[in-house]
Scaffold this motif. Structure first.
Motif, short mmCIF file in Angstrom:
data_model
loop_
_atom_site.label_atom_id
_atom_site.label_comp_id
_atom_site.label_asym_id
_atom_site.label_seq_id
_atom_site.Cartn_x
_atom_site.Cartn_y
_atom_site.Cartn_z
N PRO A 269 14.83 33.74 33.51
CA PRO A 269 14.20 33.50 32.21
C PRO A 269 14.48 32.12 31.63
CG PRO A 269 15.19 35.68 32.29
CD PRO A 269 15.66 34.96 33.52
N TYR A 270 15.63 31.52 31.99
CA TYR A 270 16.00 30.22 31.44
C TYR A 270 15.34 29.07 32.20
CZ TYR A 270 19.51 33.18 29.31
OH TYR A 270 20.13 34.19 28.62
N ILE A 271 14.97 29.30 33.43
CA ILE A 271 14.37 28.25 34.25
C ILE A 271 12.89 28.51 34.48
CG2 ILE A 271 14.48 27.13 36.53
CD1 ILE A 271 17.43 27.85 36.63
N ALA A 272 12.52 29.77 34.70
CA ALA A 272 11.14 30.14 35.02
C ALA A 272 10.79 31.42 34.26
CB ALA A 272 10.99 30.35 36.53
N PRO A 273 10.30 31.29 33.02
CA PRO A 273 10.08 32.48 32.17
C PRO A 273 9.13 33.52 32.74
CG PRO A 273 10.00 30.45 30.87
CD PRO A 273 10.05 30.04 32.30
N MET A 274 7.99 33.08 33.33
CA MET A 274 7.05 34.05 33.89
C MET A 274 7.69 34.81 35.04
SD MET A 274 3.34 33.50 35.73
CE MET A 274 2.72 32.49 34.40
N THR A 275 8.42 34.09 35.87
CA THR A 275 9.14 34.74 36.97
C THR A 275 10.11 35.77 36.43
OG1 THR A 275 8.95 32.75 38.33
CG2 THR A 275 10.66 34.33 38.93
N GLY A 276 10.79 35.43 35.33
CA GLY A 276 11.71 36.39 34.72
C GLY A 276 11.00 37.65 34.26
N ARG A 277 9.81 37.50 33.69
CA ARG A 277 9.06 38.68 33.23
C ARG A 277 8.61 39.54 34.41
NH1 ARG A 277 6.81 34.71 29.84
NH2 ARG A 277 4.85 34.67 30.99
#
Length: 314
Positions: A269-277
């Motif tokens: 979430p801190y580096i790649a928000p969509m990936t985190g979701r």
């Protein structure tokens, strides 16, 4: 990419399903290390380096560009057939406009060409496995590794790769890199891209988290690359640094997995928000309507837009 995370796995288990090595490796915290390795390594292919340099995406919107790319790989690995096919079609449409002249050879490049797409695909799948082996739990059991490369071949069906060219084992991957090595090179623009990805400046929306994150990841990702690539790309360093990095990186990966319960969710979430979701939805997703896997061909038949994308250089 316009991805709605609530639809990640509504229809089926996608192409690989629970227990697959692809689900395990692409959702491990080591995937961030492997992903940075892959996007740096990609720049040694001159046609791809030209496409990246001409599009300027990694400079004008670095966070979105990297997040979208990692999200695509992850959707193919863990999304249902509908989600993965539509992500693939969207990406090919974006790439269709990315054509131009490669300045070293003077020949035309096309981001959707089978040759370029194969390089992207193999470097991605190989790099996340390499990082998993070095900084994660270690090598897969032989039968799991065989299955991983079989799944890599399946995933290649979502790109323009020629099926007969996709490596089907570690030995074939090694042969592929040997065949590619004489065609690889560096250049001023390729070097600029590699260094930008390893040490991303905080401007243009990258933010402090991506700037710091890229530098921390580079300590591990550079250690996984062969000496000749590091020399060619002008980012080599003493071997003692590689040795010093390995144990702290392993500890960080272990702590991330232990604290979060599902690998990548802690850092993404801190580096790649969509990936985190996507990862969050992957963990929370219940059983799909059809609790079985699907082939890319069947998913394309059911959910594809049935459009033709020109994908080769002229």
């Amino acid at each position: 990419m316009g991805f709605d995370p609530t639809t990640l796995r509504r229809d089926d288990y996608g192409f690989f399903g629970p227990g697959s090595p692809s689900w395990k490796i692409w959702t491990s915290p080591t995937a961030l290390i492997g992903f940075q390795r892959a996007v740096v390594l990609e720049h040694f292919e001159p046609y791809l380096a030209a496409a990246v340099a001409d599009s300027q995406g990694i400079y004008s919107s670095p966070r979105a560009r990297l997040d979208n790319t990692l999200a695509y790989f992850l959707l193919v690995a863990v999304g249902d057939g509908r989600t993965a096919i539509r992500a693939s079609e969207h990406l090919m449409q974006v790439h269709a406009a990315m054509t131009g002249i490669e300045p070293i050879s003077g020949r035309r490049y096309a981001a959707n060409s089978p040759h370029t797409q194969l390089w992207i695909h193999v470097t991605g799948w190989h790099s996340v496995l390499k990082a998993y082996e070095i900084f994660g739990p270690g090598p897969l059991p032989p039968e799991q590794e065989d299955r991983y490369w079989a799944e890599c071949v399946i995933a290649a069906e979502l790109q323009t790769c020629k099926p007969e060219d996709v490596p089907r084992s570690r030995a074939q991957v090694r042969d592929y890199f040997e065949q590619m090595r004489p065609r690889l090179c560096s250049s001023e623009r390729a070097e600029a891209g590699m260094h930008h990805l390893l040490w991303t400046p905080p401007g243009n929306g990258a933010g402090v988290t991506l700037a710091v994150g890229s530098r921390l990841l580079s300590l591990a990702s550079v250690a996984t690359l062969p000496k000749w690539m590091r020399t060619l790309g002008r980012f080599d360093r003493p071997g003692l640094v590689d040795v010093a990095v390995e144990l702290p990186a392993k500890v960080a990966v272990w702590l991330s997995s232990r604290a979060d319960g599902y690998g990548l969710r802690a850092a993404a979430p801190y580096i790649a928000p969509m990936t985190g979701r996507i990862l969050e939805q992957h963990v929370r997703a219940g059983e799909p309507v059809t609790p079985a896997t699907i082939t890319p061909a069947r998913a394309r038949e059911l959910y594809g837009a049935r459009t033709t994308v020109v994908h080769d250089a002229g």
